[in-house]
Design an enzyme around this catalytic site. Structure first.
Site, PDB file in Angstrom:
ATOM      1  CE1 TYR A 140      -3.533  -2.464   5.130  1.00 56.59           C
ATOM      2  CE2 TYR A 140      -3.111  -0.268   4.606  1.00 56.59           C
ATOM      3  CZ  TYR A 140      -3.802  -1.498   4.450  1.00 56.59           C
ATOM      4  OH  TYR A 140      -4.043  -1.849   3.269  1.00 56.59           O
ATOM      5  CB  SER A 174      -1.374   0.090   1.453  1.00 57.01           C
ATOM      6  OG  SER A 174      -1.519   0.931   1.446  1.00 57.01           O
TER       7      SER A 174
END
EC number: 1.1.1.184
Length: 244
Positions: A149, A136
């Site tokens: 995360y 990401s």
């Protein structure tokens, strides 16, 4: 992006929805035999109907022992896409042990475990291979509520490099794809606040988020021989965000 993966066997985690599901479909169309892994059986049933001949595996990759039972004997795999992830949002001060553990178990530990299983088989068979970790943009920049995360994705960056260094002598390439917000169900939940979505989009020079197809195309490129000299690298599918 049309590629030819005929004669190759691929394993895709997080195959039930979004990026993983479309990656399975793209590989299937391109001639690969695909092992589709997800924890939701209903998703595997519908995916098997769309892509006859895939090999469905239902397992929670956050469970080490269950993963070993399900995939320890998976057999020869030439291409691996580590896509399974959870995005559990909590402020740093409120992040619980359960959220921390679940985030790292699924987003990072499963990548470690599944990659070990697949890479060992590649080495035993003496064949080259390609592994793509779906990371990401928040491996490099983050936002409030994403402490757990983004930490998993930052760690994935170094894991990708370490794997590339150690597996390279065996002709196994390892890379990552690092997208911005992707318009999947998970991505839409992150940007469900219209004001947040507007502000975030404005920080992208291209004033857009990523489509699933954009990410899948980058994954296919890294899996293919068209990237034969690329390893230990990251492709940012971020509409120019990091440049800003």
């Amino acid at each position: 992006m049309q590629m030819n993966f005929s004669g190759l066997r691929a394993l895709v985690t997080g195959a039930g929805k979004g990026i993983g599901r479309d990656t399975v479909k793209a590989l299937h169309v391109s001639g690969a035999r695909v092992v589709a892994v997800t924890r939701t059986n209903g998703d595997l049933v519908s995916l098997s109907q769309e892509c006859p001949g895939i090999e469905p595996v239902c397992v929670d990759l956050g469970d080490w022992e269950a993963t070993e039972r399900a995939l320890g004997g998976v057999g020869p795999v030439d291409l691996l896409v580590n896509n399974a992830a959870v995005a559990l949002m909590q402020p740093f001060l409120d992040t619980t042990k359960e959220v921390f553990d679940r985030s790292f178990n699924v987003n990072l530990r499963s990548v470690f475990q599944v990659s070990q299983i697949v890479a060992r088989s590649m080495i035993e068979r003496g064949v080259p291979g390609s592994i793509v970790n779906v990371s990401s943009m928040v491996s490099h920049v983050t936002y409030p509520g994403l402490a757990a995360y983004s930490s998993t994705k930052g760690a994935m960056t170094m894991l990708t490099k370490s794997m590339a260094m150690e597996l390279g002598p065996h002709k196994i390439r390892v890379n990552s794809v690092n997208p911005t917000v992707v318009l999947t169900a998970m991505g839409r939940s992150v940007t469900s606040d219209p004001e947040l979505a507007r502000k975030l989009k404005e920080r992208h020079p291209m004033r857009k988020f990523a489509e699933v197809e954009d990410v899948v195309n980058s994954i296919l490129f890294l899996l293919s021989d068209r990237s034969a000299s690329t390893s230990g690298s990251s492709i940012f599918v971020d509409a120019g965000y990091l440049a800003s």
